[in-house]
Scaffold this motif. Structure first.
Motif, PDB file in Angstrom:
ATOM      1  N   LEU A   1       2.317  33.528  44.255  1.00  0.00           N
ATOM      2  CA  LEU A   1       2.869  33.167  42.943  1.00  0.00           C
ATOM      3  C   LEU A   1       4.014  34.102  42.554  1.00  0.00           C
ATOM      4  O   LEU A   1       5.018  33.660  41.979  1.00  0.00           O
ATOM      5  CB  LEU A   1       1.758  33.178  41.884  1.00  0.00           C
ATOM      6  N   THR A   2       3.888  35.385  42.868  1.00  0.00           N
ATOM      7  CA  THR A   2       5.001  36.313  42.586  1.00  0.00           C
ATOM      8  C   THR A   2       6.245  35.846  43.337  1.00  0.00           C
ATOM      9  O   THR A   2       7.367  35.907  42.821  1.00  0.00           O
ATOM     10  CB  THR A   2       4.614  37.751  43.007  1.00  0.00           C
ATOM     11  N   LEU A   3       6.031  35.328  44.561  1.00  0.00           N
ATOM     12  CA  LEU A   3       7.162  34.864  45.384  1.00  0.00           C
ATOM     13  C   LEU A   3       7.787  33.571  44.848  1.00  0.00           C
ATOM     14  O   LEU A   3       8.810  33.119  45.364  1.00  0.00           O
ATOM     15  CB  LEU A   3       6.718  34.701  46.841  1.00  0.00           C
ATOM     16  N   ALA A   4       7.206  33.010  43.780  1.00  0.00           N
ATOM     17  CA  ALA A   4       7.847  31.861  43.120  1.00  0.00           C
ATOM     18  C   ALA A   4       9.235  32.261  42.619  1.00  0.00           C
ATOM     19  O   ALA A   4      10.140  31.426  42.532  1.00  0.00           O
ATOM     20  CB  ALA A   4       6.991  31.361  41.962  1.00  0.00           C
ATOM     21  N   ALA A   5       9.407  33.554  42.306  1.00  0.00           N
ATOM     22  CA  ALA A   5      10.727  34.028  41.854  1.00  0.00           C
ATOM     23  C   ALA A   5      11.763  33.827  42.966  1.00  0.00           C
ATOM     24  O   ALA A   5      12.944  33.595  42.689  1.00  0.00           O
ATOM     25  CB  ALA A   5      10.641  35.504  41.459  1.00  0.00           C
ATOM     26  N   VAL A   6      11.311  33.924  44.228  1.00  0.00           N
ATOM     27  CA  VAL A   6      12.216  33.734  45.368  1.00  0.00           C
ATOM     28  C   VAL A   6      12.449  32.247  45.613  1.00  0.00           C
ATOM     29  O   VAL A   6      13.583  31.779  45.689  1.00  0.00           O
ATOM     30  CB  VAL A   6      11.654  34.413  46.646  1.00  0.00           C
ATOM     31  N   THR A   7      11.343  31.486  45.693  1.00  0.00           N
ATOM     32  CA  THR A   7      11.488  30.053  46.023  1.00  0.00           C
ATOM     33  C   THR A   7      12.289  29.330  44.932  1.00  0.00           C
ATOM     34  O   THR A   7      13.138  28.497  45.237  1.00  0.00           O
ATOM     35  CB  THR A   7      10.110  29.395  46.263  1.00  0.00           C
ATOM     36  N   LEU A   8      12.048  29.717  43.673  1.00  0.00           N
ATOM     37  CA  LEU A   8      12.805  29.079  42.571  1.00  0.00           C
ATOM     38  C   LEU A   8      14.306  29.269  42.772  1.00  0.00           C
ATOM     39  O   LEU A   8      15.091  28.331  42.625  1.00  0.00           O
ATOM     40  CB  LEU A   8      12.384  29.687  41.233  1.00  0.00           C
ATOM     41  N   ARG A   9      14.671  30.472  43.180  1.00  0.00           N
ATOM     42  CA  ARG A   9      16.103  30.769  43.339  1.00  0.00           C
ATOM     43  C   ARG A   9      16.686  30.194  44.628  1.00  0.00           C
ATOM     44  O   ARG A   9      17.888  30.160  44.794  1.00  0.00           O
ATOM     45  CB  ARG A   9      16.336  32.270  43.197  1.00  0.00           C
ATOM     46  N   ILE A  10      15.821  29.752  45.548  1.00  0.00           N
ATOM     47  CA  ILE A  10      16.307  29.027  46.734  1.00  0.00           C
ATOM     48  C   ILE A  10      16.557  27.565  46.333  1.00  0.00           C
ATOM     49  O   ILE A  10      17.555  26.956  46.699  1.00  0.00           O
ATOM     50  CB  ILE A  10      15.277  29.116  47.889  1.00  0.00           C
ATOM     51  N   TYR A  11      15.619  27.001  45.545  1.00  0.00           N
ATOM     52  CA  TYR A  11      15.730  25.581  45.184  1.00  0.00           C
ATOM     53  C   TYR A  11      16.823  25.321  44.145  1.00  0.00           C
ATOM     54  O   TYR A  11      17.399  24.227  44.126  1.00  0.00           O
ATOM     55  CB  TYR A  11      14.398  25.045  44.636  1.00  0.00           C
ATOM     56  N   LEU A  12      17.099  26.305  43.261  1.00  0.00           N
ATOM     57  CA  LEU A  12      18.066  26.061  42.176  1.00  0.00           C
ATOM     58  C   LEU A  12      19.429  25.571  42.681  1.00  0.00           C
ATOM     59  O   LEU A  12      19.903  24.530  42.219  1.00  0.00           O
ATOM     60  CB  LEU A  12      18.243  27.321  41.321  1.00  0.00           C
ATOM     61  N   PRO A  13      20.073  26.286  43.621  1.00  0.00           N
ATOM     62  CA  PRO A  13      21.380  25.792  44.090  1.00  0.00           C
ATOM     63  C   PRO A  13      21.276  24.456  44.820  1.00  0.00           C
ATOM     64  O   PRO A  13      22.170  23.618  44.711  1.00  0.00           O
ATOM     65  CB  PRO A  13      21.888  26.903  45.021  1.00  0.00           C
ATOM     66  N   ILE A  14      20.158  24.236  45.544  1.00  0.00           N
ATOM     67  CA  ILE A  14      19.975  22.951  46.252  1.00  0.00           C
ATOM     68  C   ILE A  14      19.893  21.822  45.217  1.00  0.00           C
ATOM     69  O   ILE A  14      20.552  20.780  45.343  1.00  0.00           O
ATOM     70  CB  ILE A  14      18.699  22.975  47.144  1.00  0.00           C
ATOM     71  N   GLY A  15      19.119  22.048  44.151  1.00  0.00           N
ATOM     72  CA  GLY A  15      18.989  21.049  43.087  1.00  0.00           C
ATOM     73  C   GLY A  15      20.323  20.802  42.400  1.00  0.00           C
ATOM     74  O   GLY A  15      20.693  19.654  42.119  1.00  0.00           O
ATOM     75  N   ALA A  16      21.050  21.898  42.165  1.00  0.00           N
ATOM     76  CA  ALA A  16      22.323  21.776  41.441  1.00  0.00           C
ATOM     77  C   ALA A  16      23.344  20.949  42.215  1.00  0.00           C
ATOM     78  O   ALA A  16      24.059  20.142  41.628  1.00  0.00           O
ATOM     79  CB  ALA A  16      22.864  23.173  41.140  1.00  0.00           C
ATOM     80  N   VAL A  17      23.394  21.132  43.548  1.00  0.00           N
ATOM     81  CA  VAL A  17      24.408  20.384  44.321  1.00  0.00           C
ATOM     82  C   VAL A  17      23.937  18.974  44.702  1.00  0.00           C
ATOM     83  O   VAL A  17      24.759  18.152  45.089  1.00  0.00           O
ATOM     84  CB  VAL A  17      24.875  21.139  45.607  1.00  0.00           C
ATOM     85  N   THR A  18      22.663  18.699  44.588  1.00  0.00           N
ATOM     86  CA  THR A  18      22.190  17.348  44.927  1.00  0.00           C
ATOM     87  C   THR A  18      22.096  16.476  43.662  1.00  0.00           C
ATOM     88  O   THR A  18      22.981  15.680  43.391  1.00  0.00           O
ATOM     89  CB  THR A  18      20.836  17.390  45.681  1.00  0.00           C
ATOM     90  N   VAL A  19      21.043  16.690  42.859  1.00  0.00           N
ATOM     91  CA  VAL A  19      20.881  15.817  41.676  1.00  0.00           C
ATOM     92  C   VAL A  19      21.380  16.457  40.384  1.00  0.00           C
ATOM     93  O   VAL A  19      21.371  15.830  39.329  1.00  0.00           O
ATOM     94  CB  VAL A  19      19.396  15.398  41.512  1.00  0.00           C
ATOM     95  N   GLY A  20      21.807  17.725  40.470  1.00  0.00           N
ATOM     96  CA  GLY A  20      22.300  18.411  39.273  1.00  0.00           C
ATOM     97  C   GLY A  20      21.217  19.280  38.647  1.00  0.00           C
ATOM     98  O   GLY A  20      20.022  19.028  38.827  1.00  0.00           O
ATOM     99  N   PHE A  21      21.649  20.285  37.882  1.00  0.00           N
ATOM    100  CA  PHE A  21      20.714  21.255  37.303  1.00  0.00           C
ATOM    101  C   PHE A  21      19.731  20.598  36.343  1.00  0.00           C
ATOM    102  O   PHE A  21      18.519  20.787  36.453  1.00  0.00           O
ATOM    103  CB  PHE A  21      21.489  22.375  36.588  1.00  0.00           C
ATOM    104  N   GLU A  22      20.244  19.797  35.414  1.00  0.00           N
ATOM    105  CA  GLU A  22      19.398  19.189  34.367  1.00  0.00           C
ATOM    106  C   GLU A  22      18.242  18.391  34.958  1.00  0.00           C
ATOM    107  O   GLU A  22      17.107  18.494  34.506  1.00  0.00           O
ATOM    108  CB  GLU A  22      20.238  18.247  33.489  1.00  0.00           C
ATOM    109  N   ALA A  23      18.559  17.582  35.989  1.00  0.00           N
ATOM    110  CA  ALA A  23      17.529  16.718  36.587  1.00  0.00           C
ATOM    111  C   ALA A  23      16.567  17.515  37.461  1.00  0.00           C
ATOM    112  O   ALA A  23      15.372  17.202  37.535  1.00  0.00           O
ATOM    113  CB  ALA A  23      18.192  15.623  37.409  1.00  0.00           C
ATOM    114  N   SER A  24      17.076  18.545  38.127  1.00  0.00           N
ATOM    115  CA  SER A  24      16.231  19.239  39.106  1.00  0.00           C
ATOM    116  C   SER A  24      15.378  20.354  38.495  1.00  0.00           C
ATOM    117  O   SER A  24      14.275  20.614  38.971  1.00  0.00           O
ATOM    118  CB  SER A  24      17.090  19.809  40.239  1.00  0.00           C
ATOM    119  N   TYR A  25      15.860  20.996  37.430  1.00  0.00           N
ATOM    120  CA  TYR A  25      15.174  22.195  36.926  1.00  0.00           C
ATOM    121  C   TYR A  25      13.695  21.958  36.588  1.00  0.00           C
ATOM    122  O   TYR A  25      12.829  22.726  37.033  1.00  0.00           O
ATOM    123  CB  TYR A  25      15.933  22.794  35.741  1.00  0.00           C
TER     124      TYR A  25
END
Ligand code: HEM
Length: 211
Positions: free
Chosen positions: A156-180
């Motif tokens: 769960l602590t490593l969620a801080a890492v996985t979240l920051r891996i997924y954020l840019p992927i979400g932003a360039v695919t469906v956009g920040f608003e939809a992916s967050y």
């Protein structure tokens, strides 16, 4: 068939990548010390202005928990300096107690909608719970159970890492608003499932074996 119950049983590059990214994200989180929040965390400005205590408690202490993971999972350090492991464990627990409670408040007040709020809120609750149970087992010298719950807490602590891996992927695919909102769940549920899988896979191995 050999079981993989210890961190060192996994490919070295996987373990190295995990710990290096944990350290980089922990250090990067302190960017607010050298520049204004409006500049380095613009999306967090409302938290900084409206609930500064909770916000700075969270971003000040959560990175400490993340940075402690590689040390706490080091077999070498734990064997050579058990007292250091115990003191760093207390620091990990105290950091999560305060970062978890403040994280719960930040989740409740997030501007990203109810799906994100519930995802992050549940993450806080599970983070506090798994870490609390892990520490209780350590204090009672139930080391095998301590190890099991610490692996859950670390996932769960490593969620801080996985979240920051997924954020840019979400932003360039469906956009920040939809992916967050989805990422607020995706950042920790698969981590926990993976931790359970690792634990089940190792079942039957000597329980004193350490991760
Ligand atoms: C695992 C449990 C955690 C929970 C439930 C949690 C919760 C939150 C919440 C709710 C926010 C505000 C997000 C928003 O309003 O949309 C936030 C921001 C933040 N959290 Fe956590 N957090 C956790 C772990 C961590 C860890 C381990 C770190 C260590 C790096 C961390 C560092 C930060 C930082 C730096 C921010 C500001 C956002 C940014 O990076 O720009 N958090 N957290």
């Amino acid at each position: 068939m050999p079981t993989k119950t210890r961190i060192k049983d996994y490919p070295k590059w996987v373990v190295t990548a995990m710990w290096v990214s944990a350290l980089l994200i922990a250090v990067g989180s302190y960017r607010f010390l050298i520049a204004d929040i409006a500049l380095v965390m613009p999306a967090m400005l409302h938290h900084a202005l409206e609930r500064p205590l909770m916000f700075y408690l969270h971003i000040g202490l959560a990175p400490i928990a993340l940075a402690l993971l590689p040390l706490q999972f080091s077999n070498g350090l734990r064997k050579a300096r058990p007292a250091v492991h115990r003191w760093l464990g207390r620091l990990y627990g105290a950091a999560i107690l305060l970062a978890g409670v403040s994280g719960l408040w930040l989740a409740y007040t997030t501007e990203e909608g109810p799906v994100a709020a519930v995802g992050l809120g549940l993450l806080s609750v599970f983070w506090l719970w798994t870490t609390g149970v892990a520490i209780r087992h350590a204090m009672a010298r139930r080391i095998a159970q301590h190890r099991v719950w610490m692996i859950r807490s670390a996932a769960l602590t490593l969620a801080a890492v996985t979240l920051r891996i997924y954020l840019p992927i979400g932003a360039v695919t469906v956009g920040f608003e939809a992916s967050y909102p989805i990422i607020c769940w995706l950042a920790w549920v698969p981590n926990l499932v993976l931790a359970e899988w690792i634990l089940r896979r190792g079942r039957g191995a000597p329980m004193g074996a350490t991760a």
